[in-house]
Design a protein around this motif. Structure first.
Motif, PDB file in Angstrom:
ATOM      1  N   LYS A  30       0.818  -1.217   0.000  1.00  0.00           N
ATOM      2  CA  LYS A  30       0.000   0.000   0.000  1.00  0.00           C
ATOM      3  C   LYS A  30       0.850   1.265   0.000  1.00  0.00           C
ATOM      4  CE  LYS A  30      -3.438   0.285   2.883  1.00  0.00           C
ATOM      5  NZ  LYS A  30      -4.359   0.039   4.025  1.00  0.00           N
ATOM      6  N   SER A  33       1.366   1.567  -3.935  1.00  0.00           N
ATOM      7  CA  SER A  33       0.248   1.590  -4.871  1.00  0.00           C
ATOM      8  C   SER A  33      -0.973   0.965  -4.208  1.00  0.00           C
ATOM      9  CB  SER A  33       0.633   0.834  -6.148  1.00  0.00           C
ATOM     10  OG  SER A  33      -0.353   1.010  -7.128  1.00  0.00           O
ATOM     11  N   ASN A  34      -1.948   0.614  -5.033  1.00  0.00           N
ATOM     12  CA  ASN A  34      -3.201   0.050  -4.552  1.00  0.00           C
ATOM     13  C   ASN A  34      -3.208  -1.458  -4.800  1.00  0.00           C
ATOM     14  OD1 ASN A  34      -5.788  -0.245  -3.653  1.00  0.00           O
ATOM     15  ND2 ASN A  34      -6.753   0.671  -5.448  1.00  0.00           N
ATOM     16  N   LEU A  55      -0.660  -4.537  -8.302  1.00  0.00           N
ATOM     17  CA  LEU A  55      -0.561  -3.160  -7.820  1.00  0.00           C
ATOM     18  C   LEU A  55      -1.101  -2.280  -8.937  1.00  0.00           C
ATOM     19  CD1 LEU A  55       3.031  -3.073  -6.308  1.00  0.00           C
ATOM     20  CD2 LEU A  55       0.865  -3.236  -5.083  1.00  0.00           C
ATOM     21  N   SER A  57      -1.551   0.962 -10.716  1.00  0.00           N
ATOM     22  CA  SER A  57      -0.889   2.269 -10.741  1.00  0.00           C
ATOM     23  C   SER A  57      -0.619   2.678 -12.174  1.00  0.00           C
ATOM     24  CB  SER A  57       0.435   2.210  -9.974  1.00  0.00           C
ATOM     25  OG  SER A  57       1.135   3.429 -10.125  1.00  0.00           O
ATOM     26  N   ASP A  58      -0.869   3.931 -12.461  1.00  0.00           N
ATOM     27  CA  ASP A  58      -0.517   4.485 -13.772  1.00  0.00           C
ATOM     28  C   ASP A  58       0.803   5.241 -13.706  1.00  0.00           C
ATOM     29  OD1 ASP A  58      -2.878   3.589 -15.153  1.00  0.00           O
ATOM     30  OD2 ASP A  58      -3.984   5.122 -14.059  1.00  0.00           O
ATOM     31  N   THR A  59       1.416   5.293 -12.513  1.00  0.00           N
ATOM     32  CA  THR A  59       2.602   6.138 -12.358  1.00  0.00           C
ATOM     33  C   THR A  59       3.843   5.402 -11.848  1.00  0.00           C
ATOM     34  OG1 THR A  59       1.920   6.733 -10.120  1.00  0.00           O
ATOM     35  CG2 THR A  59       1.194   8.187 -11.910  1.00  0.00           C
ATOM     36  N   ILE A  60       3.722   4.152 -11.390  1.00  0.00           N
ATOM     37  CA  ILE A  60       4.884   3.470 -10.834  1.00  0.00           C
ATOM     38  C   ILE A  60       5.964   3.306 -11.913  1.00  0.00           C
ATOM     39  CG2 ILE A  60       4.272   1.041 -11.257  1.00  0.00           C
ATOM     40  CD1 ILE A  60       5.089   0.604  -8.225  1.00  0.00           C
ATOM     41  N   SER A 117       2.793  -4.773 -11.242  1.00  0.00           N
ATOM     42  CA  SER A 117       2.310  -3.401 -11.277  1.00  0.00           C
ATOM     43  C   SER A 117       1.757  -3.147 -12.675  1.00  0.00           C
ATOM     44  CB  SER A 117       3.444  -2.415 -10.978  1.00  0.00           C
ATOM     45  OG  SER A 117       2.968  -1.087 -11.111  1.00  0.00           O
ATOM     46  N   ASP A 119      -1.534  -0.941 -15.078  1.00  0.00           N
ATOM     47  CA  ASP A 119      -2.411   0.231 -15.043  1.00  0.00           C
ATOM     48  C   ASP A 119      -3.863  -0.196 -14.776  1.00  0.00           C
ATOM     49  OD1 ASP A 119      -3.615  -0.523 -17.500  1.00  0.00           O
ATOM     50  OD2 ASP A 119      -2.267   0.742 -18.665  1.00  0.00           O
TER      51      ASP A 119
END
Length: 194
Positions: A30, A33-34, A55, A57-60, A117, A119
C-alpha cells in the motif's frame, strides 16, 4: 479427496493471510500503490502456495518498483527474486507491466508470490475475468477445479503452455469433470498433448 483438498485450501489461505496481514506485506504494498490480491486466493480455490497480487498504478516506475523489491527482500527474505519489465518485453499472455517473482520459505513451506504493477485499464480487464469465474463457481465445479489443479500443479507443461485459466474454462464452460476429459479437452481446444 475433496475434503482433503478443501482442508488444504483453507490451510493455504490462512498462511496467505498471515503473509499479507500479520507479516505486513499488504501494508508494505500500500505504500507504493493500490494492491489487489487476485487469482486462486480471491477465488478461494488454492492448491499450492502461490499468491497473485496486482498493484494498480498508472505512475509506478522502475525506480520505485526496485525500492519496493528492496523492502520485500527485507521483509520476506526470499531465496530468489526475479524482475520482468513487460512494458518492454511484451510477452504474449503476460500483463503489460512490471513484475517481481518472489520465492521464499515461510511457515516451513515454499511460497511463490507474483507481484505485478499494471495500469487501471489492464487491471479492470483481468478483474472482470476473475469475477466472471467467481460467479460461476458452485460446490461441484469448485471441487472439480481443486482436484484438477491438485493433479496438474507439478506437470512440466503447467504454467508454461497451459494455465489455471484453461482449467477454469474447461470445467466452467465445457463441464469437464475429470483428468481424462481435461486431457482430451486440452488437446482439442489448445492442441496440447499431456
Amino acid at each position: 479427496m475433496s475434503i482433503i483438498l478443501e482442508e488444504n485450501n483453507k490451510k493455504i489461505i490462512r498462511e496467505a493471510n498471515e503473509i499479507l496481514y500479520t507479516l505486513g506485506l499488504h501494508d508494505l504494498l500500500k505504500k507504493f500503490s493500490n494492491p489487489h490480491v487476485s487469482g486462486s486466493y480471491h477465488l478461494k480455490i488454492m492448491t499450492w502456495r502461490d499468491l497473485d497480487i496486482y498493484l494498480v498504478s498508472d505512475t509506478i516506475n522502475n525506480d520505485n518498483f526496485f525500492e519496493l523489491g528492496k523492502e520485500i527482500s527485507h521483509m520476506l527474505e526470499p531465496s530468489k527474486m526475479s524482475f520482468r519489465n513487460e512494458m518492454i518485453g511484451k510477452t504474449p499472455h503476460l500483463p503489460k507491466g512490471l513484475y517481481w517473482g518472489v520465492h521464499t520459505s515461510l511457515f516451513e513451506q515454499q511460497w511463490k508470490i507474483d507481484i505485478w504493477s499494471i495500469d487501471a485499464k489492464e487491471f479492470n480487464e483481468k478483474q472482470y475475468v476473475t469475477e466472471e469465474i467467481k460467479i460461476q463457481l458452485h460446490d461441484t465445479n469448485r471441487n472439480t477445479i481443486l482436484e484438477l489443479k491438485n493433479l496438474l500443479h507439478d506437470h512440466p507443461k503447467y504454467r508454461k503452455v497451459f494455465f489455471s485459466v484453461d482449467i477454469y474454462d474447461a470445467v466452467l464452460n465445457d463441464h469437464i469433470d475429470c483428468i481424462q476429459s481435461f486431457e482430451k479437452w486440452l488437446y482439442i481446444k489448445r492442441g496440447i498433448d499431456l
